[in-house]
Design a protein around this motif. Structure first.
Motif, PDB file in Angstrom:
ATOM      1  N   GLN A   9     -29.888 -14.225  -7.068  1.00 36.87           N
ATOM      2  CA  GLN A   9     -30.600 -13.548  -6.668  1.00 36.87           C
ATOM      3  C   GLN A   9     -31.973 -13.820  -6.914  1.00 36.87           C
ATOM      4  OE1 GLN A   9     -28.443  -9.511  -7.166  1.00 36.87           O
ATOM      5  NE2 GLN A   9     -29.321  -9.164  -5.019  1.00 36.87           N
ATOM      6  N   LEU A  10     -32.504 -13.185  -6.982  1.00 32.43           N
ATOM      7  CA  LEU A  10     -33.801 -14.117  -8.280  1.00 32.43           C
ATOM      8  C   LEU A  10     -34.376 -12.826  -8.407  1.00 32.43           C
ATOM      9  CD1 LEU A  10     -35.701 -16.049 -10.123  1.00 32.43           C
ATOM     10  CD2 LEU A  10     -37.529 -16.013  -7.932  1.00 32.43           C
ATOM     11  N   LEU A  11     -34.533 -11.859  -9.567  1.00 28.70           N
ATOM     12  CA  LEU A  11     -34.866 -11.023 -10.558  1.00 28.70           C
ATOM     13  C   LEU A  11     -36.559 -10.697 -11.010  1.00 28.70           C
ATOM     14  CD1 LEU A  11     -32.016  -8.849 -11.069  1.00 28.70           C
ATOM     15  CD2 LEU A  11     -33.136  -8.939  -9.037  1.00 28.70           C
ATOM     16  N   ASN A  12     -37.366  -9.726 -11.048  1.00 28.06           N
ATOM     17  CA  ASN A  12     -38.250  -9.193 -12.280  1.00 28.06           C
ATOM     18  C   ASN A  12     -38.633  -8.052 -12.673  1.00 28.06           C
ATOM     19  OD1 ASN A  12     -41.064  -8.373 -11.551  1.00 28.06           O
ATOM     20  ND2 ASN A  12     -40.870 -10.135 -13.193  1.00 28.06           N
ATOM     21  N   GLY A  13     -37.152  -7.966 -13.928  1.00 30.63           N
ATOM     22  CA  GLY A  13     -37.192  -6.820 -14.299  1.00 30.63           C
ATOM     23  C   GLY A  13     -35.731  -6.220 -13.065  1.00 30.63           C
ATOM     24  N   ASP A  14     -35.469  -5.572 -12.464  1.00 28.63           N
ATOM     25  CA  ASP A  14     -34.825  -5.028 -11.303  1.00 28.63           C
ATOM     26  C   ASP A  14     -35.605  -5.093 -10.184  1.00 28.63           C
ATOM     27  OD1 ASP A  14     -33.077  -3.638 -13.825  1.00 28.63           O
ATOM     28  OD2 ASP A  14     -33.933  -1.869 -13.720  1.00 28.63           O
ATOM     29  N   THR A  15     -36.122  -5.593  -9.654  1.00 32.00           N
ATOM     30  CA  THR A  15     -37.123  -6.096  -8.403  1.00 32.00           C
ATOM     31  C   THR A  15     -36.643  -7.343  -7.796  1.00 32.00           C
ATOM     32  OG1 THR A  15     -39.002  -4.717  -9.170  1.00 32.00           O
ATOM     33  CG2 THR A  15     -38.943  -6.326  -7.710  1.00 32.00           C
ATOM     34  N   LEU A  16     -35.956  -7.156  -6.871  1.00 31.17           N
ATOM     35  CA  LEU A  16     -35.596  -8.399  -6.015  1.00 31.17           C
ATOM     36  C   LEU A  16     -36.592  -9.207  -5.456  1.00 31.17           C
ATOM     37  CD1 LEU A  16     -32.786  -9.925  -5.581  1.00 31.17           C
ATOM     38  CD2 LEU A  16     -33.191  -8.209  -3.469  1.00 31.17           C
ATOM     39  N   LEU A  17     -36.211 -10.600  -6.404  1.00 28.71           N
ATOM     40  CA  LEU A  17     -37.601 -11.225  -5.126  1.00 28.71           C
ATOM     41  C   LEU A  17     -37.149 -12.480  -3.836  1.00 28.71           C
ATOM     42  CD1 LEU A  17     -38.922 -12.120  -8.720  1.00 28.71           C
ATOM     43  CD2 LEU A  17     -39.531 -10.363  -6.980  1.00 28.71           C
ATOM     44  N   GLY A  18     -35.459 -12.158  -3.999  1.00 26.61           N
ATOM     45  CA  GLY A  18     -35.044 -13.064  -3.026  1.00 26.61           C
ATOM     46  C   GLY A  18     -34.039 -13.312  -3.457  1.00 26.61           C
ATOM     47  N   THR A  19     -32.898 -13.558  -2.665  1.00 21.26           N
ATOM     48  CA  THR A  19     -32.003 -14.280  -2.142  1.00 21.26           C
ATOM     49  C   THR A  19     -32.253 -15.984  -1.781  1.00 21.26           C
ATOM     50  OG1 THR A  19     -31.584 -12.564  -1.758  1.00 21.26           O
ATOM     51  CG2 THR A  19     -29.765 -14.112  -1.400  1.00 21.26           C
ATOM     52  N   ALA A  39     -41.627  -8.591  -2.687  1.00 16.16           N
ATOM     53  CA  ALA A  39     -42.502  -8.894  -4.215  1.00 16.16           C
ATOM     54  C   ALA A  39     -42.679 -10.203  -4.258  1.00 16.16           C
ATOM     55  CB  ALA A  39     -41.063  -8.062  -4.573  1.00 16.16           C
ATOM     56  N   PHE A  40     -42.171 -11.029  -3.854  1.00 14.81           N
ATOM     57  CA  PHE A  40     -42.480 -12.636  -4.187  1.00 14.81           C
ATOM     58  C   PHE A  40     -43.437 -12.788  -3.662  1.00 14.81           C
ATOM     59  CE2 PHE A  40     -41.560 -16.910  -3.193  1.00 14.81           C
ATOM     60  CZ  PHE A  40     -41.736 -17.670  -5.139  1.00 14.81           C
ATOM     61  N   SER A  41     -44.450 -11.983  -3.166  1.00  9.72           N
ATOM     62  CA  SER A  41     -45.502 -13.170  -3.303  1.00  9.72           C
ATOM     63  C   SER A  41     -46.189 -13.274  -4.099  1.00  9.72           C
ATOM     64  CB  SER A  41     -46.526 -12.429  -1.823  1.00  9.72           C
ATOM     65  OG  SER A  41     -46.353 -11.171  -2.150  1.00  9.72           O
ATOM     66  N   GLU A  42     -46.267 -11.849  -4.813  1.00 11.17           N
ATOM     67  CA  GLU A  42     -46.979 -12.261  -6.474  1.00 11.17           C
ATOM     68  C   GLU A  42     -46.929 -13.551  -7.297  1.00 11.17           C
ATOM     69  OE1 GLU A  42     -46.884  -9.936 -10.456  1.00 11.17           O
ATOM     70  OE2 GLU A  42     -46.092  -8.729  -8.499  1.00 11.17           O
ATOM     71  N   PHE A  43     -45.224 -14.006  -6.817  1.00  9.46           N
ATOM     72  CA  PHE A  43     -45.249 -15.307  -7.806  1.00  9.46           C
ATOM     73  C   PHE A  43     -44.416 -16.374  -7.107  1.00  9.46           C
ATOM     74  CE2 PHE A  43     -42.786 -11.571  -9.358  1.00  9.46           C
ATOM     75  CZ  PHE A  43     -43.395 -11.636 -10.722  1.00  9.46           C
ATOM     76  N   ARG A  44     -44.822 -16.799  -6.152  1.00  6.03           N
ATOM     77  CA  ARG A  44     -44.969 -18.207  -5.099  1.00  6.03           C
ATOM     78  C   ARG A  44     -46.077 -18.729  -5.935  1.00  6.03           C
ATOM     79  NH1 ARG A  44     -42.342 -19.598  -0.788  1.00  6.03           N
ATOM     80  NH2 ARG A  44     -42.009 -17.735   0.160  1.00  6.03           N
ATOM     81  N   ALA A  65     -46.510 -24.680 -17.372  1.00  5.60           N
ATOM     82  CA  ALA A  65     -46.323 -23.984 -16.064  1.00  5.60           C
ATOM     83  C   ALA A  65     -44.571 -22.377 -16.242  1.00  5.60           C
ATOM     84  CB  ALA A  65     -46.542 -24.882 -14.974  1.00  5.60           C
ATOM     85  N   TYR A  66     -44.251 -23.574 -16.158  1.00  6.21           N
ATOM     86  CA  TYR A  66     -42.880 -23.195 -16.192  1.00  6.21           C
ATOM     87  C   TYR A  66     -42.276 -22.191 -17.277  1.00  6.21           C
ATOM     88  CZ  TYR A  66     -37.444 -22.676 -14.658  1.00  6.21           C
ATOM     89  OH  TYR A  66     -36.753 -22.300 -13.809  1.00  6.21           O
ATOM     90  N   ASP A  67     -42.525 -21.902 -18.026  1.00  5.98           N
ATOM     91  CA  ASP A  67     -42.647 -20.994 -19.390  1.00  5.98           C
ATOM     92  C   ASP A  67     -43.044 -19.425 -18.893  1.00  5.98           C
ATOM     93  OD1 ASP A  67     -42.123 -22.494 -21.476  1.00  5.98           O
ATOM     94  OD2 ASP A  67     -43.646 -22.596 -22.618  1.00  5.98           O
ATOM     95  N   LEU A  68     -43.265 -19.536 -17.610  1.00  3.54           N
ATOM     96  CA  LEU A  68     -44.635 -18.402 -16.356  1.00  3.54           C
ATOM     97  C   LEU A  68     -42.666 -17.768 -15.834  1.00  3.54           C
ATOM     98  CD1 LEU A  68     -47.780 -19.419 -15.513  1.00  3.54           C
ATOM     99  CD2 LEU A  68     -47.295 -17.181 -17.367  1.00  3.54           C
ATOM    100  N   ILE A  69     -42.548 -18.799 -15.510  1.00  2.62           N
ATOM    101  CA  ILE A  69     -41.171 -18.180 -14.969  1.00  2.62           C
ATOM    102  C   ILE A  69     -39.906 -18.033 -15.310  1.00  2.62           C
ATOM    103  CG2 ILE A  69     -39.333 -19.148 -13.363  1.00  2.62           C
ATOM    104  CD1 ILE A  69     -41.929 -21.418 -11.983  1.00  2.62           C
ATOM    105  N   GLU A  70     -40.146 -19.293 -16.699  1.00  2.99           N
ATOM    106  CA  GLU A  70     -38.637 -18.559 -17.533  1.00  2.99           C
ATOM    107  C   GLU A  70     -38.884 -17.422 -18.446  1.00  2.99           C
ATOM    108  OE1 GLU A  70     -35.790 -21.409 -19.763  1.00  2.99           O
ATOM    109  OE2 GLU A  70     -38.613 -21.318 -20.733  1.00  2.99           O
ATOM    110  N   GLY A  71     -39.826 -16.431 -18.806  1.00  2.00           N
ATOM    111  CA  GLY A  71     -40.002 -15.496 -19.150  1.00  2.00           C
ATOM    112  C   GLY A  71     -39.994 -14.544 -18.425  1.00  2.00           C
ATOM    113  N   ALA A  72     -40.443 -14.762 -16.746  1.00  2.00           N
ATOM    114  CA  ALA A  72     -40.497 -12.756 -16.381  1.00  2.00           C
ATOM    115  C   ALA A  72     -39.166 -13.319 -15.034  1.00  2.00           C
ATOM    116  CB  ALA A  72     -42.014 -13.108 -14.987  1.00  2.00           C
TER     117      ALA A  72
END
Length: 105
Positions: A9-19, A39-44, A65-72
């Motif tokens: 699973q890919l999460l942002n906090g407790d929000t499931l973004l995708g599997t 919810a993944f549309s915000e991060f795509r 660019a990857y720091d955003l992903i790694e941090g969130a």
């Protein structure tokens, strides 16, 4: 922990973004089908930017660019969150590797 048909699973906090359903299990890279949640549309755009950086061979821009992903975002294996990960998502395909150490943060 991994293997064909394992689900991550890919999460942002407790929000499931995708599997991610792994269909190519190998080390160090796993590959699979990515099934996004709304919810993944915000991060795509973050992943689209990474893909553009890699296609243009502008590797000096990759870390910032990857720091955003790694941090969130958090990548969760079938047994729990992983410490560090490198994840690429292109359309409905994902490719990732991870550090099996204890989660950070």
């Amino acid at each position: 922990m991994t293997g064909p048909d394992s689900e991550w699973q890919l999460l942002n906090g407790d929000t499931l973004l995708g599997t991610i359903t792994v269909d190519e299990a190998g080390m160090p890279w796993q590959r699979g089908r990515f099934s996004p949640e709304p919810a993944f549309s915000e991060f795509r755009p973050w992943f689209d930017e990474l893909n553009a950086i890699l296609e243009a061979d502008e590797f000096e821009r990759f870390d910032d660019a990857y720091d955003l992903i790694e941090g969130a975002l958090t990548l969760v294996s079938p047994t729990g969150p992983v410490a560090d990960f490198l994840l690429h998502i292109d359309q409905n395909r994902a490719c990732f590797r991870w550090d099996a150490g204890p989660p950070t943060g």
